[in-house]
Design an enzyme around this catalytic site. Structure first.
Site, PDB file in Angstrom:
ATOM      1  N   ASP A 282       0.842  -1.204   0.000  1.00  0.00           N
ATOM      2  CA  ASP A 282       0.000   0.000   0.000  1.00  0.00           C
ATOM      3  C   ASP A 282       0.874   1.250   0.000  1.00  0.00           C
ATOM      4  O   ASP A 282       0.371   2.372  -0.072  1.00  0.00           O
ATOM      5  CB  ASP A 282      -1.026  -0.012   1.136  1.00  0.00           C
ATOM      6  CG  ASP A 282      -0.393  -0.037   2.512  1.00  0.00           C
ATOM      7  OD1 ASP A 282       0.839  -0.176   2.616  1.00  0.00           O
ATOM      8  OD2 ASP A 282      -1.156   0.076   3.508  1.00  0.00           O
ATOM      9  N   SER A 283       2.207   1.055  -0.004  1.00  0.00           N
ATOM     10  CA  SER A 283       3.117   2.172  -0.253  1.00  0.00           C
ATOM     11  C   SER A 283       2.840   2.773  -1.625  1.00  0.00           C
ATOM     12  O   SER A 283       3.353   3.840  -1.944  1.00  0.00           O
ATOM     13  CB  SER A 283       4.576   1.702  -0.175  1.00  0.00           C
ATOM     14  OG  SER A 283       4.783   0.566  -1.002  1.00  0.00           O
TER      15      SER A 283
ATOM     16  N   ASP B  87      -0.987  -6.117  -0.085  1.00  0.00           N
ATOM     17  CA  ASP B  87      -1.337  -5.481   1.191  1.00  0.00           C
ATOM     18  C   ASP B  87      -2.838  -5.298   1.313  1.00  0.00           C
ATOM     19  O   ASP B  87      -3.503  -4.895   0.352  1.00  0.00           O
ATOM     20  CB  ASP B  87      -0.697  -4.080   1.260  1.00  0.00           C
ATOM     21  CG  ASP B  87       0.559  -4.063   2.100  1.00  0.00           C
ATOM     22  OD1 ASP B  87       0.723  -4.937   2.973  1.00  0.00           O
ATOM     23  OD2 ASP B  87       1.389  -3.159   1.887  1.00  0.00           O
TER      24      ASP B  87
ATOM     25  N   LYS C  58      -1.077  -9.390   2.919  1.00  0.00           N
ATOM     26  CA  LYS C  58      -0.270  -8.935   4.066  1.00  0.00           C
ATOM     27  C   LYS C  58      -1.107  -7.959   4.869  1.00  0.00           C
ATOM     28  O   LYS C  58      -1.825  -7.133   4.291  1.00  0.00           O
ATOM     29  CB  LYS C  58       1.023  -8.264   3.586  1.00  0.00           C
ATOM     30  CG  LYS C  58       1.857  -7.677   4.733  1.00  0.00           C
ATOM     31  CD  LYS C  58       3.277  -7.349   4.308  1.00  0.00           C
ATOM     32  CE  LYS C  58       3.454  -6.006   3.656  1.00  0.00           C
ATOM     33  NZ  LYS C  58       3.009  -4.851   4.451  1.00  0.00           N
TER      34      LYS C  58
ATOM     35  N   GLU D  48      -0.994  -5.475   8.657  1.00  0.00           N
ATOM     36  CA  GLU D  48      -0.121  -4.896   9.675  1.00  0.00           C
ATOM     37  C   GLU D  48      -0.716  -5.102  11.063  1.00  0.00           C
ATOM     38  O   GLU D  48      -1.893  -4.818  11.273  1.00  0.00           O
ATOM     39  CB  GLU D  48       0.066  -3.396   9.408  1.00  0.00           C
ATOM     40  CG  GLU D  48       0.731  -3.115   8.079  1.00  0.00           C
ATOM     41  CD  GLU D  48       0.966  -1.626   7.828  1.00  0.00           C
ATOM     42  OE1 GLU D  48       0.706  -0.796   8.740  1.00  0.00           O
ATOM     43  OE2 GLU D  48       1.402  -1.289   6.708  1.00  0.00           O
TER      44      GLU D  48
ATOM     45  N   GLU E  34       9.788  -4.305  10.080  1.00  0.00           N
ATOM     46  CA  GLU E  34      10.241  -3.027   9.509  1.00  0.00           C
ATOM     47  C   GLU E  34      10.835  -2.118  10.576  1.00  0.00           C
ATOM     48  O   GLU E  34      10.227  -1.900  11.638  1.00  0.00           O
ATOM     49  CB  GLU E  34       9.043  -2.336   8.825  1.00  0.00           C
ATOM     50  CG  GLU E  34       9.403  -0.973   8.229  1.00  0.00           C
ATOM     51  CD  GLU E  34       8.353  -0.433   7.263  1.00  0.00           C
ATOM     52  OE1 GLU E  34       7.369  -1.135   6.958  1.00  0.00           O
ATOM     53  OE2 GLU E  34       8.544   0.716   6.811  1.00  0.00           O
TER      54      GLU E  34
HETATM   55  O1  KIV Z   1       3.620  -1.117   1.575  1.00  0.00           O
HETATM   56  C1  KIV Z   1       4.797  -1.513   1.509  1.00  0.00           C
HETATM   57  O2  KIV Z   1       5.535  -1.232   0.557  1.00  0.00           O
HETATM   58  C2  KIV Z   1       5.309  -2.322   2.607  1.00  0.00           C
HETATM   59  C3  KIV Z   1       6.773  -2.574   2.617  1.00  0.00           C
HETATM   60  C4  KIV Z   1       7.496  -1.361   3.041  1.00  0.00           C
HETATM   61  C5  KIV Z   1       7.121  -3.734   3.458  1.00  0.00           C
HETATM   62  O3  KIV Z   1       4.574  -2.739   3.437  1.00  0.00           O
END
Ligand code: KIV
Length: 274
Positions: free
Chosen positions: A43-44, A82, A112, A114, A181
């Site tokens: 989600d970056s 994510d 994924k 968090e 992280e």
């Molecule tokens: O969203 C993302 O790119 C991430 C990585 C930094 C692990 O979660």
């Protein structure tokens, strides 16, 4: 060879895993050909693709569209997507529905999310429903406001213990791997040794089972990269000079040259047009 959650489990203690973020078809194809074990549709993308300050506003629609593009490119890499901030915090039914959408419409092969022990019930339910889950501990960017900013996590013993306990809890709940992280390297080493699932580090030192980076960071496209980023090639600079060369040639009339043009078909004289 196709990377799967089994490849990940088997790699623990044997070989290091390379993961990188991916958001589009063309770049994902290059990454897959380069031999990445996993492509993370992070989600970056809110930051690096959409220009947001943080990841909170990223939507399911954003993730579905980018994940499907990456999945169409990935022949060998495992595609991990994510779950965006708002997609799994309301209740279990909402979280399950959204995870299933990422797997079906987004063609993700794992999701994924968090957080630690507080999400273990969900991790257990998703795993039971055949949705492989990668955890994410340490600096969890979706909690930027709760954490008081983007900062190194696990610096006190109490914080470090919570991260270690969360890692064990995620493994116990069925997570097949986890991202760790921005924590001190010795803590990451301790967590990596304490769990039987691969720990993929970012800003977590060399002793993790693998590493992940945001591709715009490692290719020098990011203005102020974090300390943990290594720039492997200054692609950002060569892109800027290629864009500048193109603009300059357009302005000077040097592009397009004859070899870039289509001539008139034989027997057709466009001068006859009225
Ligand atoms: O969203 C993302 O790119 C991430 C990585 C930094 C692990 O979660």
């Amino acid at each position: 060879m196709k990377n799967t959650v089994l490849t990940f489990r088997e790699a623990k203690g044997r070989e290091k895993l390379a993961m990188i973020t991916a958001y589009d078809y063309s770049t994902a194809k290059l990454m897959d050909q380069a031999g990445m074990n996993a492509l993370l549709v992070g989600d970056s993308l809110g930051n690096v693709m959409l220009g947001y300050e943080n990841t909170l506003a990223v939507t399911m629609h954003d993730m579905l569209r980018h994940c499907a593009a990456v999945a169409r490119a990935a022949e060998n890499a495992l595609v991990v997507c994510d779950m965006p901030f708002r997609s799994y915090r309301v209740n279990a039914a909402q979280a399950m529905r959204n995870a299933l959408r990422l797997m079906v419409e987004g063609m993700a092969q794992a999701v994924k999310l968090e957080g630690g022990a507080e999400f273990c019930l969900l991790v257990r339910d998703l795993t039971k429903a055949s949705v492989p889950v990668m955890g994410h501990l340490g600096l969890t960017p979706q909690s930027v406001h709760a954490l008081g900013g983007f900062r190194v996590q696990g610096k006190s013993l109490a914080q470090a213990q919570k991260i270690l306990d969360d890692a064990r809890a995620l493994e116990d709940a069925g997570a097949f791997a986890l991202v760790l992280e921005c924590v001190p390297a010795p803590l990451a080493a301790r967590v990596t040794n304490a769990v039987g699932i691969p720990v993929i580090g970012i800003g977590a030192g060399p002793d993790c089972d693998g590493q992940v980076l945001v591709w715009q960071d490692m290719l020098g496209l990011t203005e102020r990269p974090a300390r943990f980023v290594k720039i492997f090639e200054q692609t950002g600079k060569s892109m800027t000079s290629a864009f500048a060369a193109y603009a300059e040639e357009v302005r000077r009339g040097a592009f397009p040259a004859p070899e870039h043009c289509y001539g008139a078909p034989e027997g057709v004289d466009f001068g006859e047009l009225t």
